[in-house]
Design a protein around this motif. Sequence first.
Motif, short mmCIF file in Angstrom:
data_model
loop_
_atom_site.label_atom_id
_atom_site.label_comp_id
_atom_site.label_asym_id
_atom_site.label_seq_id
_atom_site.Cartn_x
_atom_site.Cartn_y
_atom_site.Cartn_z
N ASP A 9 58.34 -8.84 18.35
CA ASP A 9 57.86 -8.21 19.58
C ASP A 9 57.87 -6.68 19.45
O ASP A 9 56.94 -6.00 19.89
N GLU A 10 58.91 -6.15 18.80
CA GLU A 10 58.97 -4.69 18.57
C GLU A 10 57.78 -4.25 17.69
O GLU A 10 57.15 -3.22 17.94
N ILE A 11 57.51 -5.05 16.65
CA ILE A 11 56.39 -4.70 15.75
C ILE A 11 55.09 -4.65 16.56
O ILE A 11 54.29 -3.72 16.45
N MET A 12 54.89 -5.66 17.42
CA MET A 12 53.64 -5.69 18.21
C MET A 12 53.58 -4.51 19.19
O MET A 12 52.50 -3.95 19.40
N MET A 13 54.73 -4.16 19.75
CA MET A 13 54.73 -3.06 20.74
C MET A 13 54.70 -1.69 20.07
O MET A 13 54.58 -0.66 20.75
N GLY A 14 54.82 -1.66 18.74
CA GLY A 14 54.73 -0.38 18.03
C GLY A 14 56.03 0.39 17.98
O GLY A 14 56.03 1.58 17.66
N THR A 15 57.17 -0.28 18.26
CA THR A 15 58.45 0.43 18.32
C THR A 15 59.38 0.09 17.16
O THR A 15 60.52 0.55 17.15
N ALA A 16 58.92 -0.69 16.20
CA ALA A 16 59.80 -1.08 15.07
C ALA A 16 59.82 0.02 14.02
O ALA A 16 58.83 0.73 13.83
N SER A 17 60.97 0.14 13.33
CA SER A 17 61.06 1.12 12.23
C SER A 17 60.52 0.50 10.95
O SER A 17 61.29 0.15 10.06
N ILE A 18 59.22 0.29 10.89
CA ILE A 18 58.60 -0.20 9.66
C ILE A 18 57.42 0.73 9.34
O ILE A 18 56.95 1.47 10.20
N ASP A 19 56.96 0.62 8.11
CA ASP A 19 55.81 1.42 7.71
C ASP A 19 54.54 0.65 8.12
O ASP A 19 54.08 -0.24 7.40
N TYR A 20 54.01 1.00 9.28
CA TYR A 20 52.86 0.27 9.82
C TYR A 20 51.64 0.36 8.90
O TYR A 20 50.76 -0.50 8.96
N ASP A 21 51.57 1.39 8.03
CA ASP A 21 50.42 1.52 7.14
C ASP A 21 50.37 0.40 6.10
O ASP A 21 49.34 0.18 5.45
N ARG A 22 51.51 -0.30 5.92
CA ARG A 22 51.54 -1.39 4.92
C ARG A 22 51.30 -2.76 5.55
O ARG A 22 51.28 -3.76 4.85
N VAL A 23 51.18 -2.80 6.87
CA VAL A 23 51.19 -4.08 7.57
C VAL A 23 49.81 -4.36 8.18
O VAL A 23 49.28 -3.54 8.92
N MET A 24 49.26 -5.55 7.86
CA MET A 24 47.98 -5.94 8.45
C MET A 24 48.24 -6.50 9.85
O MET A 24 49.08 -7.38 10.02
N MET A 25 47.51 -5.96 10.83
CA MET A 25 47.70 -6.40 12.22
C MET A 25 46.35 -6.68 12.87
O MET A 25 45.50 -5.80 12.93
N GLN A 26 46.19 -7.91 13.35
CA GLN A 26 44.92 -8.32 13.97
C GLN A 26 45.15 -8.72 15.43
O GLN A 26 45.98 -9.59 15.72
N LEU A 27 44.41 -8.08 16.33
CA LEU A 27 44.49 -8.45 17.75
C LEU A 27 43.84 -9.81 17.98
O LEU A 27 42.82 -10.15 17.34
N ASP A 28 44.41 -10.58 18.91
CA ASP A 28 43.81 -11.88 19.23
C ASP A 28 42.49 -11.69 19.97
O ASP A 28 41.53 -12.43 19.75
N SER A 29 42.48 -10.69 20.80
CA SER A 29 41.29 -10.45 21.62
C SER A 29 41.06 -8.94 21.66
O SER A 29 41.83 -8.22 22.27
N ASP A 30 40.03 -8.49 20.95
CA ASP A 30 39.82 -7.05 20.79
C ASP A 30 38.81 -6.56 21.82
O ASP A 30 37.66 -7.03 21.83
N PRO A 31 39.23 -5.62 22.71
CA PRO A 31 38.29 -5.14 23.73
C PRO A 31 37.02 -4.55 23.11
O PRO A 31 35.93 -4.67 23.69
N ASP A 32 37.14 -3.98 21.89
CA ASP A 32 35.96 -3.40 21.24
C ASP A 32 35.03 -4.46 20.65
O ASP A 32 33.96 -4.15 20.15
N ARG A 33 35.47 -5.71 20.63
CA ARG A 33 34.64 -6.79 20.08
C ARG A 33 34.37 -7.85 21.15
O ARG A 33 34.29 -9.04 20.83
N GLY A 34 34.32 -7.42 22.38
CA GLY A 34 33.98 -8.35 23.47
C GLY A 34 34.96 -9.50 23.59
O GLY A 34 34.59 -10.61 23.96
N GLY A 35 36.24 -9.23 23.27
CA GLY A 35 37.25 -10.28 23.43
C GLY A 35 37.41 -11.18 22.21
O GLY A 35 38.25 -12.08 22.22
N GLN A 36 36.62 -10.96 21.17
CA GLN A 36 36.79 -11.73 19.92
C GLN A 36 37.99 -11.16 19.16
O GLN A 36 38.40 -10.02 19.41
N PRO A 37 38.55 -11.94 18.19
CA PRO A 37 39.64 -11.37 17.39
C PRO A 37 39.22 -10.07 16.71
O PRO A 37 38.07 -9.89 16.34
#
Length: 259
Positions: free
Chosen positions: A38-66
């Motif tokens: 949950d921390e990783i999803m909220m952007g508050t985890a101490s990890i190197d986000y540049d190394r981690v692939m993250m895909q939204l389930d529903s992307d507002p820029d893609r009309g709600g598609q992943p």
Amino acid sequence: MSAYISETEWEAFDAQGYLHLGNVMNDGELEALQERIDEIMMGTASIDYDRVMMQLDSDPDRGGQPGPQSKGHKIPTLAYRKIQDLEWDDRFLSFLQKPLFRKICEHVYGKGTPVDCFRAMFMNKPAREGTPLVWHQDRWTDLTMDPQITIWTALDPTSAENGCVKIIPGSHRELINPEQGSGFLTEEHIETVVAKCEPVDLILAAGDSVLLHNWTLHSSEINTTDRARRAFSVCYMHGDTRSLRGNTFTRVFGSGAVR
Ligand SMILES: O=C(O)CCC(=O)C(=O)O
């Protein structure tokens, strides 16, 4: 479940292409993994986000598609669909290196064989959302050897209503669609192959794992409940496997393994 899998259980795995491992962690470990993802999803985890692939389930820029499967944090939300490269997080790395999982890899790949993590992946069906995943076998034609196993762990209880994984027992014996790089079945395959089978729902308690042969046909639907269905899925492969795309992998068991 004891640290060892019996011969009878291995025979069942060989015949069916899956094996329930039961509970693999105590409540403290489960809460720590739930909290970290949950921390990783909220952007508050101490990890190197540049190394981690993250895909939204529903992307507002893609009309709600992943959204795109790309590196880096997108927006603070618990509605991510897929997060990969979790071997870079200390809690998930330590979980995926459990002695039971090492024993399983020794049985599958041979004692002393180096084992790499092909992927360490969070799969989420956010509350009242989720993306259907069509029937497929896990294989990737850019790899010089097929990874044999995945250990799929429920971080929340799973049910037919919240989009549990469904599998077809015994389907691991042959590839349905060998030319297809990703192992996804066509509509025609689904009508001719899957329609004749009896899928099994993998109903699990939070903290339970299932061992899957990578060729076992599986799929999952959307989540119709008010709670997320979070899961952690790790694919272990022989350490000599190479990617024709030049991807590199993390050694998790055997000589040179990360800690
Ligand atoms: O979690 C899911 O719904 C499917 C996961 C999956 O396809 C996998 O772990 O290979």
